[in-house]
Design a protein around this motif. Structure first.
Motif, PDB file in Angstrom:
ATOM      1  N   GLY A 188       0.778  -1.232   0.000  1.00 12.10           N
ATOM      2  CA  GLY A 188       0.000   0.000   0.000  1.00 12.10           C
ATOM      3  C   GLY A 188       0.806   1.278   0.000  1.00 12.10           C
ATOM      4  N   ASN A 189       2.116   1.198   0.065  1.00 10.52           N
ATOM      5  CA  ASN A 189       2.960   2.391   0.056  1.00 10.52           C
ATOM      6  C   ASN A 189       3.393   2.813  -1.344  1.00 10.52           C
ATOM      7  OD1 ASN A 189       2.836   2.393   2.812  1.00 10.52           O
ATOM      8  ND2 ASN A 189       4.905   1.611   3.128  1.00 10.52           N
ATOM      9  N   TYR A 190       3.029   2.034  -2.369  1.00  8.96           N
ATOM     10  CA  TYR A 190       3.584   2.246  -3.698  1.00  8.96           C
ATOM     11  C   TYR A 190       2.509   2.284  -4.772  1.00  8.96           C
ATOM     12  CZ  TYR A 190       7.831   0.910  -1.277  1.00  8.96           C
ATOM     13  OH  TYR A 190       8.867   0.862  -0.395  1.00  8.96           O
ATOM     14  N   GLY A 191       2.751   3.142  -5.753  1.00 11.09           N
ATOM     15  CA  GLY A 191       1.915   3.119  -6.931  1.00 11.09           C
ATOM     16  C   GLY A 191       2.197   1.869  -7.751  1.00 11.09           C
ATOM     17  N   MET A 192       1.284   1.571  -8.683  1.00  9.13           N
ATOM     18  CA  MET A 192       1.434   0.415  -9.554  1.00  9.13           C
ATOM     19  C   MET A 192       1.034   0.794 -10.970  1.00  9.13           C
ATOM     20  SD  MET A 192       2.470  -2.183  -7.684  1.00  9.13           S
ATOM     21  CE  MET A 192       2.054  -3.599  -8.716  1.00  9.13           C
ATOM     22  N   GLY A 193       1.498   0.007 -11.924  1.00 12.03           N
ATOM     23  CA  GLY A 193       1.149   0.303 -13.309  1.00 12.03           C
ATOM     24  C   GLY A 193       1.073  -0.940 -14.156  1.00 12.03           C
ATOM     25  N   TRP A 194       0.508  -0.750 -15.337  1.00  8.40           N
ATOM     26  CA  TRP A 194       0.466  -1.807 -16.351  1.00  8.40           C
ATOM     27  C   TRP A 194       1.036  -1.245 -17.655  1.00  8.40           C
ATOM     28  CZ3 TRP A 194      -1.090  -6.823 -15.650  1.00  8.40           C
ATOM     29  CH2 TRP A 194      -1.829  -7.106 -14.504  1.00  8.40           C
ATOM     30  N   SER A 195       1.790  -2.072 -18.335  1.00  5.08           N
ATOM     31  CA  SER A 195       2.254  -1.737 -19.668  1.00  5.08           C
ATOM     32  C   SER A 195       1.980  -2.943 -20.557  1.00  5.08           C
ATOM     33  CB  SER A 195       3.738  -1.387 -19.668  1.00  5.08           C
ATOM     34  OG  SER A 195       4.508  -2.550 -19.368  1.00  5.08           O
ATOM     35  N   ARG A 196       2.224  -2.798 -21.842  1.00  3.68           N
ATOM     36  CA  ARG A 196       2.015  -3.921 -22.752  1.00  3.68           C
ATOM     37  C   ARG A 196       3.008  -3.850 -23.898  1.00  3.68           C
ATOM     38  NH1 ARG A 196      -3.780  -2.283 -25.623  1.00  3.68           N
ATOM     39  NH2 ARG A 196      -2.924  -0.801 -27.165  1.00  3.68           N
ATOM     40  N   GLN A 197       3.232  -5.004 -24.489  1.00  5.98           N
ATOM     41  CA  GLN A 197       4.091  -5.068 -25.661  1.00  5.98           C
ATOM     42  C   GLN A 197       3.449  -5.980 -26.692  1.00  5.98           C
ATOM     43  OE1 GLN A 197       8.205  -6.211 -25.041  1.00  5.98           O
ATOM     44  NE2 GLN A 197       8.798  -5.117 -26.896  1.00  5.98           N
ATOM     45  N   ALA A 198       3.094  -5.391 -27.806  1.00  7.04           N
ATOM     46  CA  ALA A 198       2.513  -6.143 -28.908  1.00  7.04           C
ATOM     47  C   ALA A 198       3.624  -6.723 -29.770  1.00  7.04           C
ATOM     48  CB  ALA A 198       1.618  -5.231 -29.742  1.00  7.04           C
ATOM     49  N   PRO A 199       3.330  -7.776 -30.508  1.00 15.26           N
ATOM     50  CA  PRO A 199       4.356  -8.392 -31.356  1.00 15.26           C
ATOM     51  C   PRO A 199       4.967  -7.382 -32.325  1.00 15.26           C
ATOM     52  CG  PRO A 199       2.423  -9.789 -31.217  1.00 15.26           C
ATOM     53  CD  PRO A 199       2.048  -8.498 -30.562  1.00 15.26           C
ATOM     54  N   GLY A 200       6.280  -7.292 -32.295  1.00 18.30           N
ATOM     55  CA  GLY A 200       6.977  -6.414 -33.217  1.00 18.30           C
ATOM     56  C   GLY A 200       6.925  -4.942 -32.878  1.00 18.30           C
ATOM     57  N   LYS A 201       6.380  -4.619 -31.713  1.00 16.64           N
ATOM     58  CA  LYS A 201       6.264  -3.211 -31.329  1.00 16.64           C
ATOM     59  C   LYS A 201       6.957  -2.938 -30.012  1.00 16.64           C
ATOM     60  CE  LYS A 201       1.892  -2.372 -33.743  1.00 16.64           C
ATOM     61  NZ  LYS A 201       0.512  -1.841 -33.612  1.00 16.64           N
ATOM     62  N   ASP A 202       7.190  -1.660 -29.739  1.00 12.87           N
ATOM     63  CA  ASP A 202       7.795  -1.267 -28.466  1.00 12.87           C
ATOM     64  C   ASP A 202       6.785  -1.407 -27.329  1.00 12.87           C
ATOM     65  OD1 ASP A 202       9.596   1.475 -30.008  1.00 12.87           O
ATOM     66  OD2 ASP A 202      10.169  -0.618 -29.719  1.00 12.87           O
ATOM     67  N   GLU A 203       7.311  -1.578 -26.142  1.00 13.29           N
ATOM     68  CA  GLU A 203       6.449  -1.619 -24.964  1.00 13.29           C
ATOM     69  C   GLU A 203       5.840  -0.240 -24.748  1.00 13.29           C
ATOM     70  OE1 GLU A 203       8.390  -3.413 -21.674  1.00 13.29           O
ATOM     71  OE2 GLU A 203       6.864  -2.834 -20.228  1.00 13.29           O
ATOM     72  N   GLU A 204       4.584  -0.216 -24.300  1.00 12.58           N
ATOM     73  CA  GLU A 204       3.912   1.057 -24.091  1.00 12.58           C
ATOM     74  C   GLU A 204       3.137   1.047 -22.776  1.00 12.58           C
ATOM     75  OE1 GLU A 204       1.351   1.590 -27.481  1.00 12.58           O
ATOM     76  OE2 GLU A 204       0.280  -0.288 -27.154  1.00 12.58           O
ATOM     77  N   PHE A 205       3.069   2.219 -22.175  1.00 13.62           N
ATOM     78  CA  PHE A 205       2.324   2.407 -20.934  1.00 13.62           C
ATOM     79  C   PHE A 205       0.832   2.230 -21.194  1.00 13.62           C
ATOM     80  CE2 PHE A 205       0.881   4.280 -17.062  1.00 13.62           C
ATOM     81  CZ  PHE A 205      -0.123   5.162 -17.395  1.00 13.62           C
ATOM     82  N   VAL A 206       0.137   1.590 -20.262  1.00 12.49           N
ATOM     83  CA  VAL A 206      -1.305   1.382 -20.405  1.00 12.49           C
ATOM     84  C   VAL A 206      -2.085   2.137 -19.327  1.00 12.49           C
ATOM     85  CG1 VAL A 206      -3.162  -0.328 -20.343  1.00 12.49           C
ATOM     86  CG2 VAL A 206      -0.998  -0.871 -21.485  1.00 12.49           C
ATOM     87  N   ALA A 207      -1.733   1.899 -18.064  1.00 15.34           N
ATOM     88  CA  ALA A 207      -2.504   2.513 -16.980  1.00 15.34           C
ATOM     89  C   ALA A 207      -1.676   2.503 -15.708  1.00 15.34           C
ATOM     90  CB  ALA A 207      -3.816   1.765 -16.755  1.00 15.34           C
ATOM     91  N   ALA A 208      -2.000   3.421 -14.813  1.00 18.88           N
ATOM     92  CA  ALA A 208      -1.301   3.487 -13.535  1.00 18.88           C
ATOM     93  C   ALA A 208      -2.264   3.941 -12.453  1.00 18.88           C
ATOM     94  CB  ALA A 208      -0.106   4.442 -13.621  1.00 18.88           C
ATOM     95  N   ILE A 209      -1.919   3.607 -11.224  1.00 23.77           N
ATOM     96  CA  ILE A 209      -2.756   3.949 -10.076  1.00 23.77           C
ATOM     97  C   ILE A 209      -1.848   4.331  -8.917  1.00 23.77           C
ATOM     98  CG2 ILE A 209      -2.875   1.543  -9.267  1.00 23.77           C
ATOM     99  CD1 ILE A 209      -5.848   2.109  -8.546  1.00 23.77           C
ATOM    100  N   ASN A 210      -2.284   5.287  -8.109  1.00 25.16           N
ATOM    101  CA  ASN A 210      -1.438   5.700  -6.985  1.00 25.16           C
ATOM    102  C   ASN A 210      -1.628   4.745  -5.811  1.00 25.16           C
ATOM    103  OD1 ASN A 210      -3.947   6.517  -6.050  1.00 25.16           O
ATOM    104  ND2 ASN A 210      -3.185   8.424  -5.183  1.00 25.16           N
ATOM    105  N   TRP A 211      -0.912   5.030  -4.729  1.00 25.28           N
ATOM    106  CA  TRP A 211      -0.874   4.059  -3.621  1.00 25.28           C
ATOM    107  C   TRP A 211      -2.213   3.842  -2.926  1.00 25.28           C
ATOM    108  CZ3 TRP A 211       3.124   7.052  -0.151  1.00 25.28           C
ATOM    109  CH2 TRP A 211       2.589   8.282   0.222  1.00 25.28           C
ATOM    110  N   SER A 212      -3.050   4.848  -2.909  1.00 30.69           N
ATOM    111  CA  SER A 212      -4.332   4.715  -2.216  1.00 30.69           C
ATOM    112  C   SER A 212      -5.455   4.275  -3.144  1.00 30.69           C
ATOM    113  CB  SER A 212      -4.717   6.042  -1.562  1.00 30.69           C
ATOM    114  OG  SER A 212      -4.864   7.042  -2.553  1.00 30.69           O
TER     115      SER A 212
END
Length: 125
Positions: free
Chosen positions: A29-53
């Motif tokens: 609970g002290n840390y934010g979290m995030g999701w990213s994704r990487q499609a075939p043949g493409k660079d990884e990209e940010f998807v979503a993030a959430i703060n600690w609370s």
């Protein structure tokens, strides 16, 4: 810090999936979290993030209105509800965590230090 993502699979366009990421190794609970994704043949990209609370979130433009990030600090999990899926959402999805505690929502991949193993989402047309 260990991150274990799950919930990926094969779904038809227009369908939904819910990804989960279980975290261990520190006080979740002290840390934010995030999701990213990487499609075939493409660079990884940010998807979503959430703060600690969980009261502040941020989304990439291409998922706004379709994906919802949430967290359960009692269960040490962060979730990504994905609705109205499109074939272009096909990718390996990774959950991520930073090494530092902050109340901010972290919206860039470079802000994260720990990554899960990824879970594959395939959206058929």
């Amino acid at each position: 810090v260990q991150l274990q993502a799950s919930g990926g699979g094969l779904v038809q366009a227009g369908g939904s999936l819910r990804l989960s990421c279980a975290a261990s190794g520190r006080t979740f609970g002290n840390y934010g979290m995030g999701w990213s994704r990487q499609a075939p043949g493409k660079d990884e990209e940010f998807v979503a993030a959430i703060n600690w609370s969980g009261d502040s979130t941020n989304y990439a433009d291409f998922v706004k209105g379709r994906f919802i990030i949430s967290r359960d600090n009692a269960k040490n999990t962060v979730n990504l509800q994905m609705n109205s899926l499109k074939p272009e959402d096909t990718a390996v999805y990774y959950c991520a965590a930073p090494s530092f505690a902050t109340a901010l929502v972290l919206t860039r991949r470079s802000m994260y230090d720990y990554w899960g193993q990824g879970t594959l989402v395939t959206v058929s047309s």
